[in-house]
Design a protein around this motif. Structure first.
Motif, PDB file in Angstrom:
ATOM      1  N   SER A 179      31.525  -0.498  75.941  1.00 34.75           N
ATOM      2  CA  SER A 179      32.279   0.377  76.830  1.00 34.75           C
ATOM      3  C   SER A 179      33.332   1.209  76.096  1.00 34.75           C
ATOM      4  O   SER A 179      33.653   2.307  76.508  1.00 34.75           O
ATOM      5  CB  SER A 179      32.940  -0.447  77.931  1.00 34.75           C
ATOM      6  N   PRO A 229      24.255   2.524  73.159  1.00 28.40           N
ATOM      7  CA  PRO A 229      24.793   2.165  74.476  1.00 28.40           C
ATOM      8  C   PRO A 229      25.070   0.667  74.586  1.00 28.40           C
ATOM      9  O   PRO A 229      25.903   0.240  75.376  1.00 28.40           O
ATOM     10  CB  PRO A 229      23.686   2.565  75.451  1.00 28.40           C
ATOM     11  N   HIS A 230      24.342  -0.137  73.806  1.00 28.06           N
ATOM     12  CA  HIS A 230      24.372  -1.584  73.998  1.00 28.06           C
ATOM     13  C   HIS A 230      24.968  -2.332  72.808  1.00 28.06           C
ATOM     14  O   HIS A 230      24.973  -1.837  71.695  1.00 28.06           O
ATOM     15  CB  HIS A 230      22.946  -2.114  74.201  1.00 28.06           C
ATOM     16  N   ARG A 277      26.599  -3.854  77.802  1.00 25.04           N
ATOM     17  CA  ARG A 277      26.922  -2.476  77.425  1.00 25.04           C
ATOM     18  C   ARG A 277      28.181  -2.445  76.572  1.00 25.04           C
ATOM     19  O   ARG A 277      29.098  -3.241  76.744  1.00 25.04           O
ATOM     20  CB  ARG A 277      27.201  -1.638  78.692  1.00 25.04           C
ATOM     21  N   TYR A 317      20.780  -1.935  83.130  1.00 29.57           N
ATOM     22  CA  TYR A 317      21.356  -1.054  82.117  1.00 29.57           C
ATOM     23  C   TYR A 317      22.881  -1.119  82.035  1.00 29.57           C
ATOM     24  O   TYR A 317      23.468  -0.823  81.026  1.00 29.57           O
ATOM     25  CB  TYR A 317      20.920   0.392  82.354  1.00 29.57           C
ATOM     26  N   CYS A 318      23.534  -1.488  83.150  1.00 30.83           N
ATOM     27  CA  CYS A 318      24.992  -1.443  83.074  1.00 30.83           C
ATOM     28  C   CYS A 318      25.617  -2.833  83.107  1.00 30.83           C
ATOM     29  O   CYS A 318      26.731  -3.016  83.546  1.00 30.83           O
ATOM     30  CB  CYS A 318      25.555  -0.555  84.169  1.00 30.83           C
TER      31      CYS A 318
END
Lengths: 140, 484, 559
Positions: B52, B413-414, B50, B45-46
């Motif tokens: 940011s 988020p992505h 991602r 997930y990170c």
């Protein structure tokens, strides 16, 4: 049988576990590209096309055309049916008509498949740029 | 706290809530009980995919800006638009969706969720016919016949069979896992023999297990749980099944109607339907009538192929008819982890599950007119807000073109195709991993999504971002009121 | 608030001119004259805010009904205003609209009677989105496997502890039973037809479930009695089942508190052998109620309109589908309950529907003591709650009843008891049936009255009881009760002349049941949990964050 054969097929789009894993990993990931910019073709159909697996093919419908990698289907036999995972590559060639209910036609579209020769499979960023003429954000 | 138990997996509509995570130094290092997609989500997930920093497109290129600037810009776009589209919602929390609906109402836009391109036809069909259904536990406890039609749980809902249907242990029905294992072993041996034969004779032998036109095996009539798969391809799920029916593409409707006739004890005066011999279908119909509790799960194989909602009409009617003979339930295999929740929140606030148009100050619903793909194909929208979804990838190209042509705000988020094409991009914390929330399983059971790690610095939830945009939109509108 | 004509039955005030002072959301003795905001309501009726003991307004069943029926919403939309959210109405209004419409009629407290425990979070999320009214909700417990198992072992105390756990976990308010035993049987497509049928696989009968849970209710000291939807609901001849049920719990009638509330009693008061011989059992049921005090009921009045039926009674709803051929939803919930939905239109010209209409009113008029029967439509089963003013007119005016009787099916008219009933309810009795009695039955100490310390929930209707003859001028009364002159919620004026002025959130009340030893989650409980449900123990309870305004009511149990 010569190469450069054309094949008439029915195109189905759908989920695969690789697409699912790739999507969770990230849409710009290599896993996603490898899992999604592909087309599952029946071995008999590959023979008709005069190619083996892992060769680029061009898929064309009346809605568009896209180059993806042909993969020998692990789910054979299904001669005459080509299968693409959901994603921007498949969506370049599917039928947008919603039959007035909001839902485009993503399964069962007639398509023509031919070996793509040297034409490469575009990465997501390249595909977006060529489709929309807008500069895609390129993550570092 | 090294281990976190009972974590809900925010990937697919199964919403498995028994995931066990090991956390070390604020990072997830181990996932237990999850499927491949679940592991990919919790472990990856990170990664570098991602988003940011908030981004705004300036001079044709996306550049980093502050959150406030991005929120302001988004609010301006929405406040100025005549007919904005607010789309996505199926991969965020119900709490965020509530705010999204308020925002859509405030800006007089059209709001739609991903049902529109997955089970939209199922919803339309349910509105015509109704649906005899149940929660998944009912299937686990009671079903002695499970049918998957036009869906491939092994690929799209990997733990569905294990948690809820054939391989789960219920009060009145037991798991068929052991039977499956021995069957698989036998199959492997068979394949080895096939290969050996091929080597010895150096020629193609016909496959030993041609699934096409295979008649119902005797095991189908044994005691205990049975599983049937109907699909156009021999999927992995089909291999698990006691019986696989290969239907010709775009002919599901015929097959369903044929079964309906057979369930009503009518005679079919043809040899085969959709490539399946009628004699086999008669046995299947008999099995459906004789079971104690049947459950049919259907997927996009029905909603997306020719006939669309008419296919679902036929499936729902078949199950409804069966209820006069026995107990039978039917359920759509919802894809995204909160697409059910999205329909649910839309419905309680507006009365309608998706494709809701607020341009006349009250909710209006007419899929085909007010649905996302249609408003885009007709070129009506003049701005869009996309939350936790990737329509540039998932919509037909023509629809995506209109989306990209107009101001495009993305909260995600992505990095995805839609974010790459966005004009304002606001990264969010990942719900179910970095922030809490609520999601609804495919059978409408609500489950809490946990916060298991801290979000990257500066990232807030979809809900908070939407609240900020909403309050900014209201400020702009109040300012305009004063001016005039 | 001064000069109003006040009807406050719990404090014995019957149409007197009493001034009411409000401070910080509560009724107080007095406020400083010159600093307070004054509302002059001279010549108007003042009552406590309305209380609804049974109305399906939230949760999976209600919402699936909304989803099922876009055609129900198309004809009735509400625009967004500067203070209100938009929505849709008619038989299953969207959440915001539900709150606004109740408040417009002067209602301030509504009980949502049917919540599958597994889906309790959904119910609470929706309740959060229903503004202007306070709410509570009853978990469905009659066919929960724990109940069936502990009762078949005869282990009442252990069951009571688990029920306490369940009420706390679901943030519930009362024990709801629907067609006991029938729902578990429906898991395999069957039903029970008498109180003594054996429930397959569980060695127990409906009778034992009812008595057992009534005992549990007493052990836990819950403020409301068991809330029961009887077996055989909606079937001709079922008044016998209803009477048998009431008689069976007589033994628990040992104190002032009722043991059982038979909800939407109209649907359980049919005589006859089939739909042609259908008749009214209202007389028998009223006779029984007039002689006993351990039972309360609500009407479940039928309104001639298009509506959406929804109950946890899966087999009943299936029967209704077979009867009508309308679209049908079924939703069984593992280990707990079931649910069904069928759209339905009550027609004046239908013998059965008109008879049902008559039965509801007969019950309300034949039960002498208004503290025992409350006005409901079992919204939306008998019709939407927005029809309450119509029922009020029928209750207070023989003329109003006559006007409707004239239009109904002749056979139903000739068999109806209504022409022989002269009773017309007073405003005082009306106040009992629509708020005071309901609040009392629910054990809501701060609701349903205007005494000092009560919540400042007040309804004002613009009709002068001293100058109006409700019997003749029922239309005027009906109009006044449709659009309250004022609705005051927690001391704030939220509705004036039927218009919503303010969007304020209402609280969700729930019982914090305290048992002698805190409930321990044993390994056995966890194991059973895994086996029975498809969710983890940790994810089952409704945590505090699901209630935006949480109002726990502490209850001390005897176990």
């Amino acid at each position: 049988m010569t190469s450069n054969q054309r094949l008439q097929a029915i195109l189905i789009t759908g989920r695969t576990i690789e697409q699912g894993v790739g999507k969770e990993k990230g849409k710009t990931s290599k896993e996603y590209l490898d899992g999604v910019a592909i087309c599952h073709i029946d071995p008999a159909d590959l023979k008709k096309l005069g190619i083996k697996g892992n060769v680029n093919v061009q898929i064309s419908t009346i809605y568009g055309s896209v180059v993806v990698k042909a993969v020998e289907s692990p789910r054979a036999p299904h001669a005459g049916i080509a299968y693409m995972p959901y994603g921007p590559w498949a969506n370049a060639v599917i039928d947008p008509d919603t039959d007035s209910i909001g839902m485009p036609s993503l399964k069962g579209i007639s398509a023509e498949i031919e070996p793509a020769g040297d034409k490469p499979v575009l990465s997501l960023t390249e595909l977006l740029k060529s489709q929309f003429g807008k500069e895609p954000y390129a993550p570092h | 706290m090294p281990h976190i138990e009972a974590v809900t997996c925010p990937v697919c509509g199964c919403l498995c809530d028994d995931i066990r995570l090991r956390i070390e130094a604020g990072k997830i290092v181990e996932v237990k009980n999850g499927c491949a997609m679940c592991e990919s989500k919790f472990l990856g997930y990170c990664g570098e995919h991602r988003l940011s920093k908030p981004l705004i497109r300036k001079n044709g290129e996306l550049v980093e800006v502050s959150l406030n600037e991005a929120v302001k810009k988004a609010a301006e776009i929405l406040a100025e638009a005549n007919y904005p589209l607010l789309y996505g919602w199926s991969s965020t929390s119900c709490e965020a969706i509530r705010i999204g609906l308020e925002l859509a109402e405030e800006v007089g836009g059209v709001i739609d969720n991903t049902s529109t391109v997955c089970h939209g036809p199922s919803v339309l069909s349910i509105q015509d016919i109704g649906i005899p259904s149940c929660t998944l536990g009912q299937v686990r406890h009671r079903a002695d016949l499970v049918i998957y039609w036009g869906c491939d749980p092994w690929s799209a809902h990997p733990r569905h069979i294990e948690r809820y249907t054939s391989f789960s242990d219920g009060r009145f029905e037991k798991s068929e896992w052991k039977g499956y294992l021995s069957k698989t072993k036998a199959l492997i041996v068979k394949k080895k023999i096939e290969k050996a034969l091929k080597r010895v004779f150096a020629r193609e032998t016909p496959s030993l297990s041609p699934h096409v036109r295979r008649e119902p095996p005797p095991t189908l009539f044994k005691e205990g749980r049975k599983m049937i798969v109907v699909d156009v391809r021999r999927t992995r799920s089909a291999e698990t099944a006691d019986y696989f029916i290969q239907v010709e593409p775009n002919r599901d409707y015929e097959l369903l109607e044929a079964l309906r006739l057979l369930v009503r004890d009518e005679e079919l005066e043809v040899e085969e339907v959709a490539g399946v011999p009628v004699a086999y279908l008669e046995e299947v119909a008999d099995l459906m009538i004789r079971c104690n509790f049947g459950a049919l799960f259907f997927g996009l194989g029905l909603t997306m192929s020719r006939g669309k909602m008419r296919n679902i009409d036929a499936a729902l009617s078949l199950i409804r008819d069966l209820n006069t003979r026995t107990k039978f339930t039917i359920m759509p295999m919802r894809g995204h982890f909160n697409v059910s929740g999205s329909d649910t929140v839309f419905t309680w606030q507006t009365g309608y599950p998706y494709a809701v148009d607020f341009s006349l100050c009250y909710p209006r619903y007419n899929p085909g007119e007010t649905s996302a793909v249609d408003v885009l194909l007709r070129g009506e929208t003049d701005a869009s807000l996309i939350v936790a979804s990737d329509p540039v990838s998932n919509f037909p190209r023509k629809a995506a073109e209109h989306l990209v042509k107009n101001p495009l705000i993305v909260i995600d988020p992505h990095v995805n195709a839609t974010a790459q094409m966005g004009d304002v991009v606001i990264p969010s914390a990942l719900v179910g991993v970095e922030v809490e929330g609520t999601a609804y399983r495919m059978d409408h059971v609500p489950l809490p999504l946990k916060k298991v790690v801290e979000p990257p610095e500066g990232l807030i939830s979809d809900e908070e971002i939407l609240r900020k945009i909403l309050s900014e939109v209201r400020k702009i509108k109040a300012g305009k009121m004063e001016e005039s | 608030m001064s000069n109003g004509v006040v009807f406050d039955p719990l404090n014995g005030i019957d149409g007197e001119k009493v001034d009411i002072a409000v401070k910080d959301g509560k009724i107080v003795k007095s406020v400083s004259e010159h600093r307070a905001k004054k509302i002059d309501v001279a010549g108007m009726i003042v009552m406590p805010g309305g209380v609804d003991i049974h109305s399906h307004i939230a949760g999976s069943e209600v919402n699936t009904g909304r989803l099922l029926r876009p055609e129900d919403h198309f004809k009735d939309s509400e625009c967004k205003t500067s203070v209100t959210r938009s929505g849709v109405g008619y038989s299953i209004p969207s959440t915001f609209t539900t709150g606004y419409r109740y408040a417009r009629m002067g209602y301030t407290t509504v009980m949502n009677p049917s919540m599958p425990p597994l889906e309790a979070k959904h119910t609470h999320e929706e309740l959060n989105d229903i503004p202007l009214i306070d709410k509570a909700t009853y978990p469905l417990l009659g066919d929960w496997w724990f109940v069936l198992e502990y009762l078949s072992q005869g282990n009442i105390e252990e069951l009571a502890r688990h029920v306490a756990w369940m009420i706390n976990s679901t943030k519930g308010y009362a024990i709801k039973i629907v067609n006991p035993g029938g729902l578990e049987s429906w898991g395999f497509g069957h039903n029970v037809t008498s109180l003594d049928d054996q429930i397959p696989h569980f060695c127990i009968t409906p009778r034992e479930i009812i008595l057992g849970l009534c005992r549990v209710n007493k052990l836990l000291n819950l403020p409301h009695s068991v809330h029961l939807h009887t077996n055989n609901l909606g079937k001709p001849g079922n008044y016998k089942t209803a009477l048998e049920t009431m008689k069976y719990v007589e033994e628990l009638a040992n104190d002032e508190k009722p043991a059982v509330h038979i909800t939407h009693c109209q649907f359980s008061a049919f005589t006859g052998d089939d739909w042609r011989t259908l008749g009214s059992g209202a007389e028998e049921i009223a006779k029984y109620l007039n002689g006993h005090s351990h039972v309360t009921i609500d009407m479940g009045q039928v309104i001639f309109t298009d509506t959406t039926t929804m109950t946890a009674d899966g087999p009943f709803q299936f029967g209704l589908y077979e009867l009508t051929g309308n679209k049908w939803v079924n939703h069984d919930v593992e280990t707990e309950t079931s649910a069904g939905i069928v759209p339905f239109r009550y027609r004046k010209k239908s013998f059965a529907h008109a008879t049902q209409w008559s039965i509801g009113l007969e019950l309300a008029l034949l039960v002498k003591d208004s503290w025992k029967i409350y006005m409901t439509t079992d919204h939306p089963n008998g019709g939407p709650f927005t029809a309450y003013p119509k029922i009020i007119a029928w209750l207070i005016s023989k003329k109003a009843r006559k006007a409707t009787l004239k239009k109904i099916n002749p056979k139903a008219r000739s068999r109806s008891l209504l022409p022989s009933i002269d009773r017309e309810l007073s405003f005082y009795e009306l106040a009992i049936m629509t708020r005071a009695g309901q609040a009392k039955a629910l054990g809501l100490k701060h609701k349903g009255h205007l005494g000092v310390g009560a919540d400042a929930d007040i309804a004002v209707y613009n009709v002068n009881p001293h100058k109006t003859d409700p019997s003749k001028e029922y239309k005027k009364v009906r109009k006044a009760f449709k659009r309250a002159a004022y609705t005051i919620k927690g001391g704030k004026v939220v509705v004036k002349n039927g218009e919503v002025l303010k969007h304020v959130e209402g609280a969700t009340m729930w019982l914090d049941v305290k048992i002698s030893e805190p409930f321990k989650v044993t390994a056995d409980m966890k194991r059973r949990f895994r086996e029975y449900w498809t969710v983890e123990y940790e994810n089952y309870p409704v945590t505090d964050r699901y209630l935006e305004i949480s109002q726990p009511i502490p209850v001390k149990a005897e176990v």
